[in-house]
Design a protein around this motif. Structure first.
Motif, PDB file in Angstrom:
ATOM      1  N   ASP A  46       0.842  -1.196   0.000  1.00 13.32           N
ATOM      2  CA  ASP A  46       0.000   0.000   0.000  1.00 13.32           C
ATOM      3  C   ASP A  46       0.876   1.243   0.000  1.00 13.32           C
ATOM      4  O   ASP A  46       1.324   1.715   1.031  1.00 13.32           O
ATOM      5  CB  ASP A  46      -0.914  -0.010   1.221  1.00 13.32           C
ATOM      6  N   ARG A  47       1.092   1.805  -1.158  1.00  6.36           N
ATOM      7  CA  ARG A  47       1.973   2.970  -1.313  1.00  6.36           C
ATOM      8  C   ARG A  47       1.358   4.263  -0.790  1.00  6.36           C
ATOM      9  O   ARG A  47       2.043   5.259  -0.667  1.00  6.36           O
ATOM     10  CB  ARG A  47       2.347   3.149  -2.781  1.00  6.36           C
ATOM     11  N   GLU A  48       0.062   4.257  -0.490  1.00  3.34           N
ATOM     12  CA  GLU A  48      -0.593   5.480  -0.031  1.00  3.34           C
ATOM     13  C   GLU A  48      -0.422   5.735   1.464  1.00  3.34           C
ATOM     14  O   GLU A  48      -0.771   6.809   1.943  1.00  3.34           O
ATOM     15  CB  GLU A  48      -2.077   5.431  -0.393  1.00  3.34           C
ATOM     16  N   ARG A  50       1.180   6.979   4.677  1.00  2.00           N
ATOM     17  CA  ARG A  50       2.170   8.036   4.895  1.00  2.00           C
ATOM     18  C   ARG A  50       3.371   7.528   5.686  1.00  2.00           C
ATOM     19  O   ARG A  50       4.496   7.838   5.372  1.00  2.00           O
ATOM     20  CB  ARG A  50       1.511   9.210   5.614  1.00  2.00           C
TER      21      ARG A  50
END
Length: 71
Positions: A46-48, A50
């Motif tokens: 999950d690159r989203e 933070r």
């Protein structure tokens, strides 16, 4: 918790519960990895997120505490 439970079953099956330092066994030490690995895998996919390292950094110690104190 599934990874920690699976590790506990394997550790019991292979008798990895002897303490190499007072009150800490191989099973306890590897529990850090079992607790940190699943959140690290999810965070890497999950690159989203933070703060992607935070779940893995929290998962290891929490799994260790649950494993040593509660289980």
């Amino acid at each position: 918790m599934l990874a920690v439970t699976a590790w506990r079953v394997l550790a019991n099956a292979f008798s990895l519960n002897e303490a190499f330092i007072p009150a800490v066994s191989v099973a306890d030490a590897v529990c850090l990895i079992a607790g940190a690995l699943p959140p690290a895998v999810v965070a890497s996919v999950d690159r989203e997120l933070r703060r992607r390292t935070l779940p893995a950094l929290a998962g290891g110690p929490v799994a260790f505490i649950v494993n040593v104190i509660i289980l």
